[in-house]
Motif scaffolding. Sequence first.
Motif, mmCIF file in Angstrom:
data_model
loop_
_atom_site.group_PDB
_atom_site.id
_atom_site.type_symbol
_atom_site.label_atom_id
_atom_site.label_comp_id
_atom_site.label_asym_id
_atom_site.label_seq_id
_atom_site.Cartn_x
_atom_site.Cartn_y
_atom_site.Cartn_z
ATOM 1 N N TYR A 1 -40.156 -1.998 4.858
ATOM 2 C CA TYR A 1 -39.307 -1.638 3.720
ATOM 3 C C TYR A 1 -38.817 -0.202 3.821
ATOM 4 C CZ TYR A 1 -44.295 -1.204 2.592
ATOM 5 O OH TYR A 1 -45.650 -1.002 2.675
ATOM 6 N N ASN A 2 -39.184 0.523 4.865
ATOM 7 C CA ASN A 2 -38.717 1.898 5.068
ATOM 8 C C ASN A 2 -37.476 1.933 5.948
ATOM 9 O OD1 ASN A 2 -42.142 2.661 5.157
ATOM 10 N ND2 ASN A 2 -40.757 3.440 3.590
ATOM 11 N N THR A 3 -36.764 3.061 5.891
ATOM 12 C CA THR A 3 -35.554 3.263 6.692
ATOM 13 C C THR A 3 -35.598 4.636 7.350
ATOM 14 O OG1 THR A 3 -34.274 4.323 4.924
ATOM 15 C CG2 THR A 3 -34.245 1.903 5.000
ATOM 16 N N GLU A 4 -34.629 4.882 8.209
ATOM 17 C CA GLU A 4 -34.510 6.201 8.831
ATOM 18 C C GLU A 4 -34.285 7.284 7.784
ATOM 19 O OE1 GLU A 4 -31.430 5.822 11.726
ATOM 20 O OE2 GLU A 4 -32.768 4.977 13.248
ATOM 21 N N MET B 1 -29.417 2.696 5.011
ATOM 22 C CA MET B 1 -30.244 2.384 3.851
ATOM 23 C C MET B 1 -30.749 0.945 3.859
ATOM 24 S SD MET B 1 -30.487 5.227 2.414
ATOM 25 C CE MET B 1 -31.294 4.753 0.899
ATOM 26 N N THR B 2 -30.447 0.175 4.903
ATOM 27 C CA THR B 2 -30.895 -1.202 4.981
ATOM 28 C C THR B 2 -32.163 -1.271 5.819
ATOM 29 O OG1 THR B 2 -28.624 -2.015 4.820
ATOM 30 C CG2 THR B 2 -30.289 -3.545 5.643
ATOM 31 N N SER B 3 -33.228 -1.777 5.209
ATOM 32 C CA SER B 3 -34.490 -1.897 5.930
ATOM 33 C C SER B 3 -34.595 -3.277 6.554
ATOM 34 C CB SER B 3 -35.665 -1.680 4.975
ATOM 35 O OG SER B 3 -35.743 -2.753 4.048
ATOM 36 N N TYR C 1 -39.850 -2.322 14.856
ATOM 37 C CA TYR C 1 -39.137 -1.596 13.799
ATOM 38 C C TYR C 1 -39.975 -0.436 13.278
ATOM 39 C CZ TYR C 1 -36.607 -0.825 9.411
ATOM 40 O OH TYR C 1 -35.905 -0.263 8.378
ATOM 41 N N LEU D 1 -39.396 3.922 13.664
ATOM 42 C CA LEU D 1 -39.394 4.908 12.581
ATOM 43 C C LEU D 1 -40.448 5.986 12.832
ATOM 44 C CD1 LEU D 1 -39.013 2.580 9.449
ATOM 45 C CD2 LEU D 1 -37.239 3.969 10.550
ATOM 46 N N ASP E 1 -35.746 7.491 5.002
ATOM 47 C CA ASP E 1 -37.072 7.885 4.522
ATOM 48 C C ASP E 1 -37.720 8.887 5.471
ATOM 49 O OD1 ASP E 1 -36.862 6.126 2.367
ATOM 50 O OD2 ASP E 1 -37.763 4.473 3.479
ATOM 51 N N GLN F 1 -30.009 0.929 13.706
ATOM 52 C CA GLN F 1 -29.529 1.555 12.479
ATOM 53 C C GLN F 1 -28.885 2.887 12.801
ATOM 54 O OE1 GLN F 1 -32.884 1.964 9.874
ATOM 55 N NE2 GLN F 1 -32.533 -0.032 8.982
#
Length: 368
Positions: A352-355, A13-15, A292, A296, A357, A8
């Motif tokens: 369900y989290n992303t960078e 914004m894509t988890s 993944y 994070l 977040d 990413q």
Amino acid sequence: MDSGPRPQQAGAMTSLGGAEFAPLTKTYLNTASTGLLPLRTAQALKAAADDAAHGRVGPEYNFTALAAARAGFARIAGVPVDRVAAGNSVATHAGLIARALPSGAEVLIADDDFSSLVNPFAVRTDLKLRSAPLETLAEAVGPQTALVAVSAVQSADGRVADLAALRAAADQHGDTGGGTRIVVDATQAMGWLRLDPRHYDYLLCGSYKWLMCPHGVSLLVVPEDLGPDELVAFNSGWVAGEEPWNSCYGPIAELAHSARRFDERPAFVSYIAAQHSFALIEELGPERIGAYDLALADRCRAGARELGLLPVDARSPIVALPGQGAAAERLKAAGVEASVRAGNLRAAFHLYNTEADVDRLLEVLAEA
């Protein structure tokens, strides 16, 4: 097949979970407390509630869903399904094991481990309860240790137990001490961390965190070599019969031949939903999810250090910042949901989290 998470860009914004989850209205970093339900699981819950209200589902469907959930968990854990019992809480499973120990048996636990695991042994005042630091737990196993109970991942700070070392220590003392059983609470691990079944005898797992189930779904894996008198089915009701519908009245003539004999009457609606969450974990794969989640968490720890904070050194998706518990309210006011455990600010990252977040959490912490 894709073997790992897709890279990413910062702020992406894509988890990993993608469309499996509803759009979030806040930055949710609290899976170590409660995991978010996948949309397929939430829809199954809604359908089950609607069916119950209109009398459309009979009890046979409940058992079909329970069997599917049990089988799904067995595949995730990598154990035969006949070793898996279904229940409602880790504490009840731990209590069943604690009750089976002989008076005077030594039980070894990790310092400050989660109460639901250790307290069922502590209330047995006739047991010899001994505690040691997590990092030296294997070294603390002795010839008189009957059982070791430990969380695979510590709730307060995310530290990961060395289960391989613990198994080696238990086996070393097995010949002289009559055998040492290992009980592992996988509640903070299962779903992102693949545990080797050779490293434990009993596995307990509450599924409302990283497995993203409703409350009321807890699984117990019993030893492959479980002796006939080692564990008594004290919690068994009619569902624990080999033929449940013929076990409704009077003493059960024949308990189930598998670990199902240790079933409590399940919270069926929760298990109807659980099969769908377990299916998602299987589809994505715990290894891929773990990679993944850890990426994070690594980003968060690196950013925290740049802010002069000292996160607990742990290889898990749980990031603990000692002494920063007071920041939780400020984070909440800014739309960032984290938790406080043992004085630590605790953030937890899942599929369900992303960078973005991670960066939002660090941004609010930097405003102090």
